[in-house]
Write a protein that holds these residues in place. Sequence first.
Motif, PDB file in Angstrom:
ATOM      1  N   ASP A  76       0.786  -1.121  -0.028  1.00 43.63           N
ATOM      2  CA  ASP A  76       0.030   0.110  -0.047  1.00 43.63           C
ATOM      3  C   ASP A  76       0.953   1.291  -0.020  1.00 43.63           C
ATOM      4  O   ASP A  76       1.443   1.490   0.932  1.00 43.63           O
ATOM      5  CB  ASP A  76      -0.682  -0.024   1.272  1.00 43.63           C
ATOM      6  N   ARG A  78      -0.056   4.245   0.358  1.00 44.00           N
ATOM      7  CA  ARG A  78      -0.303   5.061   1.381  1.00 44.00           C
ATOM      8  C   ARG A  78       0.614   5.084   2.722  1.00 44.00           C
ATOM      9  O   ARG A  78       0.594   5.924   3.398  1.00 44.00           O
ATOM     10  CB  ARG A  78      -1.703   5.170   1.642  1.00 44.00           C
ATOM     11  N   LYS A 102       1.561  -1.469  -6.908  1.00 46.38           N
ATOM     12  CA  LYS A 102       0.839  -0.379  -6.903  1.00 46.38           C
ATOM     13  C   LYS A 102       1.905   0.890  -6.660  1.00 46.38           C
ATOM     14  O   LYS A 102       1.472   1.994  -6.627  1.00 46.38           O
ATOM     15  CB  LYS A 102      -0.220  -0.258  -5.718  1.00 46.38           C
TER      16      LYS A 102
END
Length: 766
Positions: A76, A78, A102
């Motif tokens: 992730d 983020r 990602k």
Amino acid sequence: MASDTPESLMALCTDFCLHNLDGTLGYLLDKEALRVQPDIFLPSEICDRLVNEYVELVNAACNFEPHESFFSLFSDPRSTRLTRIHLREDLVQDQDLEAIRKQDLVELYLTNCEKLSAKSLQTLRSFSHTLVSLSLFGCANIFYEEENPGGCEDECLVNPTCQVLVKDFTFEGFSRLRFLSLGRMIDGVPVESLLRPLSSLAALDLSGIQTSDAAFLAQWKDSLVSLVLYNMDLSDDHIRVIVQLHKLRHLDISRDRLSSYYKFKLTRKVLSLFVQKLGNLMSLDISGHMILENCSISKMDEEGGQTSIEPSKSSIMPFRALKRPLQFLGLFETSLCRLTHIPAHKVSGDKNEEQVLNAIEAYTDHRPEITSRAINLLFDIARIERCNQLLRALKLVITALKCHKYDKNIQVTGSAALFYLTNSEYRSEQSVKLRRQVIQVVLNGMESYQEVTVQRNCCLTLCNFSIPEELEFQYRRVNELLLSILNPTRQDESIQRIAVHLCNALVCQVDNDHKEAVGKMGFVVTMLKLIQKKLLDKICDQVMEFSWSALWNITDETPDNCEMFLNFNGMKLFLDCLKEFPEKQELHRNMLGLLGNVAEVQELRPQLMTSQFIRVFSNLLESKADGIEVSYNACGVLSHIMFDGPEAWGICDPQREEVEERMWAAIQSWDTNSRRNINYRSFEPILRLLPQGISPVSQHWATWALYNLVSVYPDKYCPLLIKEGGMPLLRDLIKMVTARQETKEMARKVIEHCSNFKEENMDTSR
């Protein structure tokens, strides 16, 4: 001298986190997948380092266990950001790249990742909008996908999947890609169509790829600054295309001269074309090529004076037209490297140490076949001459060994070179940190490569270190490796001899906790098996003697190991060795020293109380082997047995009084000035024999031992006796009614020696 600067806080934290993933950075989700702890955000500087250090640990540290879901920590963006990562070897699989799909990767280096399949090609598309640098070097299977074969069920059972070459993948959409390496890709990959969509390539590596038509390279004539065509079969057509790439700053057309027959030969004309057409060239590698003689100036025509890198003085005729010296010129395994004037700041070759080190530095990452030969040249330099760039040489060999852990040639030549580069001549130039790195790669080699030559080289290299001090940070690991080498089924005598010597040194002068831990690893049993094997062969050599010496050391003040010795037929082996080798003095000394340790353990002494053992010990009192050592140690064993009192004497023959008389006679025959082949770390076992009246002869043996040691070796043993409280015990002995007069006189002399030593060494400075 190399620096002992401590590791940075970043390095220490990274290492700690990687060794303790669950509980620091992450937690286990559903007991399987790693996830980053909530409320944590790690920038790319930290994440890149974590991944790259993780890969380094997995590949270079055999005792580091990889985590199956490590890459899921970075799933992730983020919470974690990745931008530049370097992955290598079988560590990386399709699901690992899938886990980080990602991320906005700018730089992705995949080196020799043979477990990657065509599934990862699809994952690469996820990075197409951000990737600037991509290396697929040695990823031989990434253009293969599995396909169920047609045909009968029986065939499917035998071969459930088959490998099919993917030919429809291209780099369409990789608009930012500037650096690309497809080195050592499998045959059949359609390179031209694969690369066609890349309009602005600046660097391309096609090492080992064969293409008869290189015309497609011309599409990057206005952008390509670096081109590597190592081991490509060249022709005049290739050269015509290459010289059109006028922006080139780095050109590598080198080859491995041992790989295959190679028709193309470098001529004066080709080299002249490179100089004329490639005006920006700063680096050129033509290593391994057959060079025609008309390229070089004759010895008679070479300019004299100091070696020069000025193009105008070049011994390589075509390079006289260079506008400036090259930054790098690869001439390894060519005749040109031996010329006098070479117009380059850095040259790889085989002429001297500098050229050889440059070769190792240049080729380690991707050319183990060349690197191993360069390290072999370094080995000769270190063995025959003096290595002038020691620290650089050591670091380069360490890097090569880490990088190619499973390459036999590099492990053999690298471990051999380390032996000469770490010997005592160079020790002062090496930092603790560097020497530890050497130890780690040596242990890695021993652990991952069971080849006899590698094992021998690694063991010999460890002998260059102060043992056990320098090996203590890897103490358990090195002992486990040596014990595995000492499997009696192995027949290589030289390795056995070195390994037993190392084992002996490792258990000498270490604390009891270390000895107990090594004993539990099987140390005692392994030594006994080696002794048993030698007995069967009727051979008493260094392996036999070192094995008994190692047992002597590991049982010192370590009751558990003493008990293990008895439980595994140690006493039978002692008697058999004594009978088979009656003239081997050093063997007898080592065996009796060991039995002295056993006799110090009160709970084990009843096992020594047999007529056979007591008679053997009594007869050895009269031994003149190795000076007084065998007699002294036999008397020590009996002194501890006597200390248990008459009621513990559970045998009729020989009688206790008879043995006592022989002990007194033996002690009185010894010269108190005898120099000793023994090393006491503590006097505690001797001191416990002083404050007692049950066995005056034991008391006298202990007092004689102290007198001999403090008078012959006062600097070592006077402070030890004072520190361990021996002086009050000796004063009390003098007052004892049961003590013999001659024992009291000797006790007074010990006190006098230590008192004089204390006065002489008293600090009078104010």
